[in-house]
Design a protein around this motif. Sequence first.
Motif, PDB file in Angstrom:
ATOM      1  N   UNK A  76       0.801  -1.215   0.000  1.00 52.26           N
ATOM      2  CA  UNK A  76       0.000   0.000   0.000  1.00 52.26           C
ATOM      3  C   UNK A  76       0.841   1.276   0.000  1.00 52.26           C
ATOM      4  N   UNK A  77       2.161   1.164  -0.090  1.00 51.94           N
ATOM      5  CA  UNK A  77       3.040   2.329  -0.064  1.00 51.94           C
ATOM      6  C   UNK A  77       3.069   2.972  -1.446  1.00 51.94           C
ATOM      7  N   UNK A  78       2.277   4.016  -1.626  1.00 47.21           N
ATOM      8  CA  UNK A  78       2.133   4.646  -2.939  1.00 47.21           C
ATOM      9  C   UNK A  78       3.452   5.195  -3.462  1.00 47.21           C
ATOM     10  N   UNK A  79       4.256   5.799  -2.595  1.00 43.35           N
ATOM     11  CA  UNK A  79       5.513   6.402  -3.041  1.00 43.35           C
ATOM     12  C   UNK A  79       6.510   5.353  -3.530  1.00 43.35           C
ATOM     13  N   UNK A  80       6.375   4.091  -3.086  1.00 39.93           N
ATOM     14  CA  UNK A  80       7.284   3.021  -3.498  1.00 39.93           C
ATOM     15  C   UNK A  80       6.701   2.176  -4.637  1.00 39.93           C
ATOM     16  N   UNK A  81       5.524   2.531  -5.109  1.00 41.82           N
ATOM     17  CA  UNK A  81       4.852   1.771  -6.165  1.00 41.82           C
ATOM     18  C   UNK A  81       5.664   1.788  -7.464  1.00 41.82           C
ATOM     19  N   UNK A  82       5.657   0.682  -8.203  1.00 42.80           N
ATOM     20  CA  UNK A  82       6.337   0.660  -9.505  1.00 42.80           C
ATOM     21  C   UNK A  82       5.808   1.738 -10.465  1.00 42.80           C
ATOM     22  N   UNK A  83       4.513   2.024 -10.420  1.00 39.88           N
ATOM     23  CA  UNK A  83       3.942   3.044 -11.307  1.00 39.88           C
ATOM     24  C   UNK A  83       4.485   4.421 -10.945  1.00 39.88           C
ATOM     25  N   UNK A  84       4.534   4.740  -9.658  1.00 41.94           N
ATOM     26  CA  UNK A  84       5.047   6.056  -9.248  1.00 41.94           C
ATOM     27  C   UNK A  84       6.552   6.141  -9.475  1.00 41.94           C
ATOM     28  N   UNK A  85       7.262   5.038  -9.260  1.00 37.16           N
ATOM     29  CA  UNK A  85       8.706   5.019  -9.530  1.00 37.16           C
ATOM     30  C   UNK A  85       8.973   5.297 -11.007  1.00 37.16           C
ATOM     31  N   UNK A  86       8.163   4.717 -11.883  1.00 37.84           N
ATOM     32  CA  UNK A  86       8.293   4.956 -13.325  1.00 37.84           C
ATOM     33  C   UNK A  86       8.058   6.433 -13.635  1.00 37.84           C
ATOM     34  N   UNK A  87       7.043   7.009 -13.037  1.00 38.87           N
ATOM     35  CA  UNK A  87       6.756   8.434 -13.244  1.00 38.87           C
ATOM     36  C   UNK A  87       7.950   9.279 -12.798  1.00 38.87           C
ATOM     37  N   UNK A  88       8.507   8.986 -11.640  1.00 38.81           N
ATOM     38  CA  UNK A  88       9.635   9.765 -11.105  1.00 38.81           C
ATOM     39  C   UNK A  88      10.894   9.619 -11.949  1.00 38.81           C
TER      40      UNK A  88
END
Length: 179
Positions: free
Chosen positions: A4-16
């Motif tokens: 549930x850690x949004x900041x560690x999500x693969x999708x957010x990591x890709x965005x960053x």
Amino acid sequence: MDDDDAAASPLFAYLRTQLPDLLERAVFEGWKVAVPKASSLRGAAISQALVESHLLRQTAIRDEWKTANGRTVTVVKDSNTGNVSLTSGRGFPVQGTSVQVLAEDLWYGPGSDQGLQLVSISDTLEKDSSTLNSFASTLESLPLPDKLRLQAGGASGSDGQGLASGGLGGSGGAGGALF
């Protein structure tokens, strides 16, 4: 990694890491990022199109949001339970897919004093018929009793510097501050 850690999500990591200009625009323009649980992304090919389907900006219509790639997402609040969900609409390959809002976080990038709202959701908004057909084919290959076997024709279905969390429900939670 916490599912549930949004900041560690693969999708957010890709965005960053892969789409820093899009991330900067999202922060500057006050967009929200609907971040699917990591477990819902296992085996998924994360792409710019998938990320854009999860970047949300408010429209002039109450409870309607547009994705960065022009699709429509509707916020639905259950007045009995207070639960909030997002439902895919116009432009999505499969419309009417609903996912639960689990939590919301405010992410601050390095050297940024302007936060980005991360909305943890139970599953991806992006569903396509090939995914559903692949799932149906997998189910059809399993040894199931005839009553449970799918009939021919397929299936239908529906590094951050700081993080401030909010809960569901009252003020500051998904039922209050975000939508």
